[in-house]
Design a protein around this motif. Structure first.
Motif, short mmCIF file in Angstrom:
data_model
loop_
_atom_site.label_atom_id
_atom_site.label_comp_id
_atom_site.label_asym_id
_atom_site.label_seq_id
_atom_site.Cartn_x
_atom_site.Cartn_y
_atom_site.Cartn_z
N ARG A 67 0.87 -1.00 0.04
CA ARG A 67 0.19 -0.14 -0.01
C ARG A 67 0.74 1.07 -0.23
NH1 ARG A 67 -3.65 -3.16 3.41
NH2 ARG A 67 -2.70 -2.30 5.27
N VAL A 68 1.89 1.15 0.79
CA VAL A 68 2.83 2.43 0.63
C VAL A 68 3.71 2.57 -0.50
CG1 VAL A 68 4.97 3.12 1.57
CG2 VAL A 68 3.44 2.43 3.12
N ALA A 69 3.92 1.34 -1.15
CA ALA A 69 4.51 1.66 -2.58
C ALA A 69 3.25 2.12 -3.57
CB ALA A 69 4.73 0.24 -2.96
N LEU A 70 2.21 1.80 -3.43
CA LEU A 70 1.17 2.30 -4.41
C LEU A 70 0.84 3.74 -3.92
CD1 LEU A 70 -1.39 -0.44 -4.13
CD2 LEU A 70 -0.28 0.23 -6.15
N ASP A 71 0.84 4.19 -2.72
CA ASP A 71 0.80 5.80 -2.47
C ASP A 71 1.87 6.54 -3.06
OD1 ASP A 71 -1.47 5.21 -1.10
OD2 ASP A 71 -0.76 5.11 0.81
N GLU A 72 2.91 5.98 -3.11
CA GLU A 72 4.36 6.96 -3.42
C GLU A 72 4.52 6.71 -4.99
OE1 GLU A 72 7.33 5.41 -0.81
OE2 GLU A 72 6.30 6.57 0.95
N ILE A 73 4.14 5.97 -5.78
CA ILE A 73 4.44 5.60 -6.96
C ILE A 73 4.41 6.34 -7.82
CG2 ILE A 73 2.80 4.18 -7.85
CD1 ILE A 73 5.09 2.25 -8.63
N PRO B 253 4.09 7.66 -12.33
CA PRO B 253 3.89 7.10 -13.74
C PRO B 253 5.51 6.66 -14.20
CG PRO B 253 2.42 9.02 -13.58
CD PRO B 253 3.25 8.92 -12.19
N GLY B 254 5.37 5.67 -14.86
CA GLY B 254 6.64 5.05 -15.35
C GLY B 254 7.79 4.64 -14.39
N GLU B 255 7.46 4.71 -13.13
CA GLU B 255 8.35 4.04 -12.11
C GLU B 255 7.96 2.68 -11.79
OE1 GLU B 255 9.41 5.22 -7.28
OE2 GLU B 255 7.93 6.46 -8.51
N VAL B 256 9.09 1.85 -11.45
CA VAL B 256 8.90 0.55 -10.99
C VAL B 256 9.31 0.53 -9.57
CG1 VAL B 256 9.71 -1.86 -11.36
CG2 VAL B 256 9.53 -0.38 -13.40
N ARG B 257 8.54 -0.08 -8.67
CA ARG B 257 9.01 -0.24 -7.25
C ARG B 257 8.89 -1.68 -6.83
NH1 ARG B 257 7.92 4.10 -3.05
NH2 ARG B 257 8.39 5.79 -4.44
N GLU B 258 9.81 -2.19 -6.48
CA GLU B 258 9.91 -3.54 -5.94
C GLU B 258 9.70 -3.62 -4.33
OE1 GLU B 258 14.01 -4.97 -6.62
OE2 GLU B 258 13.81 -5.36 -8.55
N VAL B 259 8.88 -4.52 -4.09
CA VAL B 259 8.51 -4.98 -2.57
C VAL B 259 8.88 -5.97 -2.39
CG1 VAL B 259 6.56 -5.21 -1.11
CG2 VAL B 259 6.26 -3.46 -2.84
N HIS B 260 10.11 -6.09 -1.45
CA HIS B 260 10.88 -7.16 -1.01
C HIS B 260 9.77 -7.78 -0.03
CE1 HIS B 260 14.15 -9.65 0.23
NE2 HIS B 260 13.76 -9.59 1.46
N ILE B 261 10.05 -9.23 -0.25
CA ILE B 261 9.05 -10.29 0.60
C ILE B 261 9.95 -11.43 1.11
CG2 ILE B 261 7.17 -11.77 0.63
CD1 ILE B 261 6.03 -9.78 -1.61
N ARG B 262 10.16 -11.57 2.34
CA ARG B 262 11.07 -12.51 2.62
C ARG B 262 10.66 -14.01 2.30
NH1 ARG B 262 10.46 -9.71 8.09
NH2 ARG B 262 12.21 -8.12 8.16
N ALA B 263 11.69 -14.43 1.95
CA ALA B 263 11.48 -16.10 1.59
C ALA B 263 11.57 -17.06 3.00
CB ALA B 263 12.69 -16.38 0.84
N ILE B 264 11.24 -18.00 2.81
CA ILE B 264 11.13 -19.03 4.06
C ILE B 264 12.59 -19.15 4.49
CG2 ILE B 264 10.85 -21.40 4.67
CD1 ILE B 264 8.65 -21.72 2.51
N GLY B 265 12.86 -18.97 5.76
CA GLY B 265 14.26 -19.11 6.24
C GLY B 265 14.89 -17.52 6.49
N GLU B 266 14.33 -16.94 5.48
CA GLU B 266 15.18 -15.57 5.62
C GLU B 266 14.72 -14.85 6.57
OE1 GLU B 266 15.58 -11.78 2.42
OE2 GLU B 266 14.21 -13.52 1.90
N THR B 267 15.78 -14.02 7.07
CA THR B 267 15.50 -13.06 8.47
C THR B 267 15.38 -11.57 7.98
OG1 THR B 267 17.89 -13.08 8.99
CG2 THR B 267 16.55 -14.61 10.08
#
Length: 111
Positions: free
Chosen positions: A89-95, A97-111
């Motif tokens: 939701r924060v990425a959507l609020d801040e993005i 036009p023409g921009e790409v935003r990555e939302v990092h999501i932890r993988a299993i076992g990642e801290t």
């Protein structure tokens, strides 16, 4: 904001993005389109953002010339994505036009 979900985006995310109009590419019959064609169609039909799990889209497309923005979810598993809906939701609020935003999501076992 009008948001289009690419095929890999978990549809459960839709209900967590309250205040936005969300449609899925498959609902519009666009599920077979390549990334460039999907972005063209999204722009043509007035979508503001494409949410995708395709991590290579930003390297395949010339995004600065686009009217639509892209949010890339860096994971495909709904249980992991569901824990990061606030960041989405924060990425959507801040993005913009023409921009790409990555939302990092932890993988299993990642801290």
């Amino acid at each position: 904001m009008r948001i289009l979900f690419d095929n890999g985006t978990p549809r459960q995310l839709r209900v967590r993005l309250f205040g936005h109009v969300v449609e899925e590419a498959r609902e519009r019959g666009w599920d077979g389109l390549a990334n460039g064609d999907l972005l063209d169609r999204a722009e043509e039909f007035g979508f503001d953002v494409l949410i995708t799990t395709d991590q290579s889209i930003q390297y395949q497309q010339n995004m600065p010339d686009r009217q639509v923005a892209v949010v890339v979810l860096m994971q495909t598993a709904w249980p992991r994505i569901s824990q990061r809906t606030e960041a989405i939701r924060v990425a959507l609020d801040e993005i913009r036009p023409g921009e790409v935003r990555e939302v990092h999501i932890r993988a299993i076992g990642e801290t």
